[in-house]
Design an enzyme around this catalytic site. Sequence first.
Site, mmCIF file in Angstrom:
data_model
loop_
_atom_site.group_PDB
_atom_site.id
_atom_site.type_symbol
_atom_site.label_atom_id
_atom_site.label_comp_id
_atom_site.label_asym_id
_atom_site.label_seq_id
_atom_site.Cartn_x
_atom_site.Cartn_y
_atom_site.Cartn_z
ATOM 1 N N ASP A 54 32.796 34.116 45.513
ATOM 2 C CA ASP A 54 33.387 35.410 46.131
ATOM 3 C C ASP A 54 32.431 36.214 46.356
ATOM 4 O O ASP A 54 31.859 36.775 47.405
ATOM 5 C CB ASP A 54 34.527 35.874 45.578
ATOM 6 C CG ASP A 54 35.702 35.000 45.453
ATOM 7 O OD1 ASP A 54 35.727 33.724 46.220
ATOM 8 O OD2 ASP A 54 36.643 34.985 44.887
ATOM 9 N N GLY A 114 45.328 41.234 47.055
ATOM 10 C CA GLY A 114 46.320 40.077 46.728
ATOM 11 C C GLY A 114 46.725 39.124 47.541
ATOM 12 O O GLY A 114 47.680 38.425 47.566
ATOM 13 N N SER A 130 39.642 38.019 48.574
ATOM 14 C CA SER A 130 38.363 38.501 47.909
ATOM 15 C C SER A 130 38.332 40.026 48.008
ATOM 16 O O SER A 130 37.098 40.696 47.984
ATOM 17 C CB SER A 130 37.050 38.245 48.104
ATOM 18 O OG SER A 130 37.181 36.825 47.402
ATOM 19 N N HIS A 136 38.187 25.779 44.083
ATOM 20 C CA HIS A 136 38.276 25.549 42.405
ATOM 21 C C HIS A 136 37.300 24.599 42.080
ATOM 22 O O HIS A 136 37.436 23.893 41.149
ATOM 23 C CB HIS A 136 39.392 24.974 42.149
ATOM 24 C CG HIS A 136 40.547 26.259 42.101
ATOM 25 N ND1 HIS A 136 40.910 26.988 41.058
ATOM 26 C CD2 HIS A 136 41.511 26.625 42.852
ATOM 27 C CE1 HIS A 136 41.721 28.110 41.067
ATOM 28 N NE2 HIS A 136 42.124 27.715 42.447
ATOM 29 N N TYR A 161 44.878 30.841 36.574
ATOM 30 C CA TYR A 161 43.328 30.518 36.637
ATOM 31 C C TYR A 161 42.572 30.012 35.747
ATOM 32 O O TYR A 161 41.968 28.898 35.596
ATOM 33 C CB TYR A 161 42.815 31.793 37.544
ATOM 34 C CG TYR A 161 41.391 31.517 37.938
ATOM 35 C CD1 TYR A 161 41.213 30.840 39.424
ATOM 36 C CD2 TYR A 161 40.541 31.836 37.413
ATOM 37 C CE1 TYR A 161 39.773 30.837 39.919
ATOM 38 C CE2 TYR A 161 39.074 31.616 37.606
ATOM 39 C CZ TYR A 161 38.653 31.110 38.907
ATOM 40 O OH TYR A 161 37.445 31.114 39.515
HETATM 41 C C1 GLA Z 1 38.932 32.748 43.046
HETATM 42 C C2 GLA Z 1 37.761 33.212 42.404
HETATM 43 C C3 GLA Z 1 36.665 31.906 42.818
HETATM 44 C C4 GLA Z 1 37.152 30.519 42.913
HETATM 45 C C5 GLA Z 1 38.379 30.497 44.016
HETATM 46 C C6 GLA Z 1 39.034 29.239 43.930
HETATM 47 O O1 GLA Z 1 38.786 33.170 44.613
HETATM 48 O O2 GLA Z 1 37.293 34.244 42.200
HETATM 49 O O3 GLA Z 1 35.779 31.955 41.867
HETATM 50 O O4 GLA Z 1 37.255 29.983 41.863
HETATM 51 O O5 GLA Z 1 39.470 31.350 43.393
HETATM 52 O O6 GLA Z 1 37.962 28.333 44.916
#
Ligand code: GLA
Length: 388
Positions: free
Chosen positions: A173, A123, A127, A34, A222
């Site tokens: 990601d 999920g 990613s 994050h 988020y």
């Molecule tokens: C998800 C988002 C990323 C990142 C993470 C947390 O995976 O796609 O961009 O913010 O959460 O680190």
Amino acid sequence: MLLSSLRASFVEAFGTSPTAFSVAPGRVNLIGEHIDYLGGCVLPAAIDRQIRIACRPNGTDDVRIQSDHSGASPVSFPVTDDRVREGDESWINYPLGVLGEYRKDGVTCPGFDALISSNLPAGAGLSSSAALEAATALIVEWLSGEARSAAQRAALCRLAEHHYAGVPCGIMDQLVVCAAEEGHALRIDCETLETRPVGLPRGIVLVIANTGVQHALGDGEYRIRREQCAEAEQILGVASLCQASLEEIGKQESQLGELLTRRARHAVTELERVEDFILAMAANDSATTRRIMHEGHVSLRDDFEVSCPELDCLVEAAEEFGHGLWGARMTGGGFGGSTVNLIEAKQVAAFTAFLSEHFYVTFERKPDIFTAHPSPGAQIFPASAGDA
Ligand code: GLA
């Protein structure tokens, strides 16, 4: 699925052979959670769980796309379709979004047929959406003859996620999925987009434990975290929380209030943890990597509040097991998903059994636990190039 069976499924679905295979990995994040959308440095690694797409231009202006798991007939839409889907069809937003963002970037893609297979759980905080985007992006580049760099590709995929999937994610990601190097984690400076491969200590295995709690980043939490960070930045008078210090946060605590103080503290401490972690790995210092990953988890749990009881249980179990542990924490956006564990190879079997048992006692079901190898980024190659 082996490429030979993907090829066979493609023939079954479309009555002809594919001309290319596009393969894109999932990822775990070792540390730096994050803070990508705050311009911080992060340390993810691509894993050997992938989305694979067999494709072939079909001589029309339509995309016909089928997921190997669905068993349903292919979904068809014009290459220029811009209508965001909902419900069961919402997975189409990823390929649709990538086509849309490339189009805005001046790229015309001909119609094509595509068959998708995956051994990357969706999920699970690994990613799968970025992998689907990157695999589609490579097909668009291949069929249009308009190649992009890994960083440009990642940026277009991120826009697809923002505009079509509705998740205001950072770049981590998509960039690791596009630019990772085999056997390494990837240090990403999310401000400059500079990347540097970082080797893992010898004899250390990545173990991923999926809680089975499906996270849904689109569900609002988020976005709320991003908004809270922006609010804290405004109060602190900094362009990014990554430029703030614990001292300033302490001074402004009454203006920030209790909640924003905790959110800001996570960002500042997490940023520091990334560099300390890289140094500790280079120094072969497992006590320090373990402490840093644990502190990262606690910060995500208590200050950023993106963990859940299932993730906490798996991290506690890893800590309790202890032997040969280089660190355990939740990975990815949170609210479910997986933990990442670094553990000495000889302990993997006992560690996995311990985690599984511990989780079962509380939740009466088993988590999905598997090892992963740090893997290269997304690639596309001609179907004639053979099998793998
Ligand atoms: C998800 C988002 C990323 C990142 C993470 C947390 O995976 O796609 O961009 O913010 O959460 O680190």
